[in-house]
Motif scaffolding. Sequence first.
Motif, PDB file in Angstrom:
ATOM      1  N   GLY A 127       0.778  -1.225   0.000  1.00  0.00           N
ATOM      2  CA  GLY A 127       0.000   0.000   0.000  1.00  0.00           C
ATOM      3  C   GLY A 127       0.813   1.279   0.000  1.00  0.00           C
ATOM      4  N   CYS A 128       2.083   1.217  -0.428  1.00  0.00           N
ATOM      5  CA  CYS A 128       2.926   2.418  -0.441  1.00  0.00           C
ATOM      6  C   CYS A 128       3.705   2.519  -1.752  1.00  0.00           C
ATOM      7  CB  CYS A 128       3.870   2.426   0.763  1.00  0.00           C
ATOM      8  SG  CYS A 128       4.944   0.985   0.866  1.00  0.00           S
ATOM      9  N   GLU A 129       4.594   3.538  -1.841  1.00  0.00           N
ATOM     10  CA  GLU A 129       5.266   3.844  -3.110  1.00  0.00           C
ATOM     11  C   GLU A 129       6.768   3.568  -3.099  1.00  0.00           C
ATOM     12  OE1 GLU A 129       3.333   7.835  -4.695  1.00  0.00           O
ATOM     13  OE2 GLU A 129       3.781   7.961  -2.542  1.00  0.00           O
ATOM     14  N   VAL A 130       7.447   3.940  -2.036  1.00  0.00           N
ATOM     15  CA  VAL A 130       8.919   3.884  -2.000  1.00  0.00           C
ATOM     16  C   VAL A 130       9.396   2.434  -2.115  1.00  0.00           C
ATOM     17  CG1 VAL A 130      10.975   4.367  -0.628  1.00  0.00           C
ATOM     18  CG2 VAL A 130       9.079   6.013  -0.679  1.00  0.00           C
ATOM     19  N   ARG A 143      13.900  11.541   4.457  1.00  0.00           N
ATOM     20  CA  ARG A 143      14.472  11.121   3.183  1.00  0.00           C
ATOM     21  C   ARG A 143      13.436  11.093   2.053  1.00  0.00           C
ATOM     22  NH1 ARG A 143      17.702   5.473   1.760  1.00  0.00           N
ATOM     23  NH2 ARG A 143      18.381   6.125  -0.317  1.00  0.00           N
ATOM     24  N   HIS A 144      12.175  10.775   2.395  1.00  0.00           N
ATOM     25  CA  HIS A 144      11.141  10.642   1.360  1.00  0.00           C
ATOM     26  C   HIS A 144       9.953  11.552   1.682  1.00  0.00           C
ATOM     27  CE1 HIS A 144      13.327   7.142  -0.099  1.00  0.00           C
ATOM     28  NE2 HIS A 144      13.277   6.609   1.117  1.00  0.00           N
ATOM     29  N   PRO A 145      10.167  12.866   1.667  1.00  0.00           N
ATOM     30  CA  PRO A 145       9.041  13.769   1.953  1.00  0.00           C
ATOM     31  C   PRO A 145       7.961  13.661   0.879  1.00  0.00           C
ATOM     32  CG  PRO A 145      10.915  15.002   1.094  1.00  0.00           C
ATOM     33  CD  PRO A 145      11.395  13.602   1.316  1.00  0.00           C
ATOM     34  N   ARG A 146       6.720  13.700   1.336  1.00  0.00           N
ATOM     35  CA  ARG A 146       5.554  13.643   0.441  1.00  0.00           C
ATOM     36  C   ARG A 146       5.456  12.343  -0.350  1.00  0.00           C
ATOM     37  NH1 ARG A 146       7.618  18.617   0.260  1.00  0.00           N
ATOM     38  NH2 ARG A 146       8.773  18.227  -1.665  1.00  0.00           N
ATOM     39  N   GLN A 147       6.130  11.295   0.130  1.00  0.00           N
ATOM     40  CA  GLN A 147       6.000   9.975  -0.475  1.00  0.00           C
ATOM     41  C   GLN A 147       5.575   8.977   0.598  1.00  0.00           C
ATOM     42  OE1 GLN A 147      10.015   9.726  -2.544  1.00  0.00           O
ATOM     43  NE2 GLN A 147       8.717   8.803  -4.113  1.00  0.00           N
ATOM     44  N   SER A 148       4.817   7.970   0.203  1.00  0.00           N
ATOM     45  CA  SER A 148       4.407   6.948   1.173  1.00  0.00           C
ATOM     46  C   SER A 148       5.438   5.827   1.202  1.00  0.00           C
ATOM     47  CB  SER A 148       3.030   6.390   0.807  1.00  0.00           C
ATOM     48  OG  SER A 148       3.042   5.803  -0.475  1.00  0.00           O
ATOM     49  N   PHE A 149       5.806   5.417   2.405  1.00  0.00           N
ATOM     50  CA  PHE A 149       6.784   4.345   2.582  1.00  0.00           C
ATOM     51  C   PHE A 149       6.246   3.340   3.591  1.00  0.00           C
ATOM     52  CE2 PHE A 149       7.935   8.188   4.914  1.00  0.00           C
ATOM     53  CZ  PHE A 149       7.878   7.755   6.232  1.00  0.00           C
ATOM     54  N   SER A 150       6.943   2.219   3.703  1.00  0.00           N
ATOM     55  CA  SER A 150       6.404   1.102   4.468  1.00  0.00           C
ATOM     56  C   SER A 150       6.364   1.352   5.971  1.00  0.00           C
ATOM     57  CB  SER A 150       7.236  -0.162   4.184  1.00  0.00           C
ATOM     58  OG  SER A 150       6.757  -1.246   4.941  1.00  0.00           O
ATOM     59  N   THR A 151       7.377   1.989   6.516  1.00  0.00           N
ATOM     60  CA  THR A 151       7.521   2.087   7.972  1.00  0.00           C
ATOM     61  C   THR A 151       6.678   3.220   8.543  1.00  0.00           C
ATOM     62  OG1 THR A 151       9.797   1.339   7.634  1.00  0.00           O
ATOM     63  CG2 THR A 151       9.205   2.067   9.844  1.00  0.00           C
ATOM     64  N   VAL A 152       5.444   2.900   8.884  1.00  0.00           N
ATOM     65  CA  VAL A 152       4.541   3.844   9.540  1.00  0.00           C
ATOM     66  C   VAL A 152       3.912   3.136  10.738  1.00  0.00           C
ATOM     67  CG1 VAL A 152       4.051   5.184   7.461  1.00  0.00           C
ATOM     68  CG2 VAL A 152       2.644   3.181   8.007  1.00  0.00           C
ATOM     69  N   SER A 153       3.181   3.868  11.542  1.00  0.00           N
ATOM     70  CA  SER A 153       2.567   3.287  12.740  1.00  0.00           C
ATOM     71  C   SER A 153       1.546   2.219  12.340  1.00  0.00           C
ATOM     72  CB  SER A 153       1.888   4.361  13.565  1.00  0.00           C
ATOM     73  OG  SER A 153       0.758   4.871  12.879  1.00  0.00           O
ATOM     74  N   PRO A 154       1.304   1.225  13.196  1.00  0.00           N
ATOM     75  CA  PRO A 154       0.322   0.177  12.873  1.00  0.00           C
ATOM     76  C   PRO A 154      -1.058   0.700  12.488  1.00  0.00           C
ATOM     77  CG  PRO A 154       1.682  -0.555  14.696  1.00  0.00           C
ATOM     78  CD  PRO A 154       2.068   0.875  14.423  1.00  0.00           C
TER      79      PRO A 154
END
Length: 468
Positions: free
Chosen positions: A216-219, A441-452
């Motif tokens: 569910g993310c981009e990076v 490092r990845h402003p305004r991009q969705s990446f995997s490591t986020v809160s549950p």
Amino acid sequence: MNRTEMEMSGPGVSRHSRIVKRRRWKRLRQQWKLLGLFEIDQQHEFYSLTCMMKEGLCAAVQNTIDNPLPDELSEDDYTLEVTQIHKDFRMETYAGPVFASLRRSLGMTEKEYQQSLSSEGSYLQFISNSKSKADFFLTNDKRFFLKTQSKSEVRFLLSNLRIYMEHLEKYPHSLLVKFLGVHRIKIAHQRMEYFIVMQSVFYPDDRITTRYDIKGCEVSRWTDPAPEGSQSIIVLKDLNFEGKFIQLDQQRPWLLRQVEIDTAFLQTLNVLDYSLLLAHQPLHQDELSQSLAFTTLIMRAKKSFSFFSKWPLAGRSVNATSSPTHATSPTVPGTVAEEDSTLLSSELNTAQGHVTEMHSGNCSTDIASPEEDIIEQQSRMGTESADLQTFQSQNRRLLPNFKNSLHVIDGSEQRYFVGIIDIFTVYGFKKRLEHLWKRLRHPRQSFSTVSPPAYCHRLCQWVQDHTK
């Protein structure tokens, strides 16, 4: 014996031999650009390990066959450790009765499980584009995955085993990967290896054309597809799926709800970075025409109610006719919205209606009075209504008449394989630091490591946006 002879014998030589094999295998991997399945033959670096795993698993399952499951699982069953000594290694099995009860609830016999794990055919190594350091093996029939795990990951699974089992009991058609065994193997002069046995989401894979791993993310979520005509098995990612849709029609509300239920459960475990595995294959013409056929509906209805009908959990007797009961409201929501369940109810009622017609058409020598007929019809209607309520509250669906049906959903033109895997990453201190670093490092991009909670919401949103 002189020094040279001593150096040429003993553990040193075996270690040197393993290093040489490892280097040779590494060169082959670089040559093949290794992505896919490879048979573990006698020249393979994991041949000895997998032979021992097969021998150890055969003995472990035989122990279950020789010691049938009790009517009730006890607290001790969840912490049970059984060690079996073999010629060159020892194998430990954790919580054996618990996993055996899960296998039985899936309609799997111990003999067929044992046969698959210890058949004469070699295991297969699966090499993917995953960043995981784990080793992946498949049984020769590709039905079960074996994956090496760290000690902390195994501890996490065992510490949450009870609530994992309770979740599967509460939602029998869950998309969570089915863990079927946890083991540790210790070979002389080598470090211990923990590994788990799982049901393969992509079984059988004979006609699967494309596979995806969705977060569910981009990076870092693009993978170069396999070249035209290549036999490599490449698992694609989120960005590869852009512009495509999962065409489910009537099954879409069920999938949305089940993903919501399962990810909400994972949120309570404080985990992230899990993946939605997705694959598809075209439906054959005969499969398209029989999806709503009379006999198929009856078989699907029976299958839908048969899964997890026997659950010997701690403190609960086995009763094939009773439904799971819960004294308190579930922390993970499970009631299907009324508008979402209309089509499901329609399908189920169609199947039940056919059964009722069959019963009413039977000849009987006993002539019942009108009053008895009314009582019988009311009783039957009451039972069917209760069954339907249970069906809906557990978010069940009419399962396809197909192997591995818990992870298979038939759409209008495609058969989809869907499952949620890799549920061991806890959102601890290291992951919180990684989250802060990736934000910079990845402003305004969705990446995997986020809160549950954010991870749960984002994956549910992805499924909603990419299904029709």
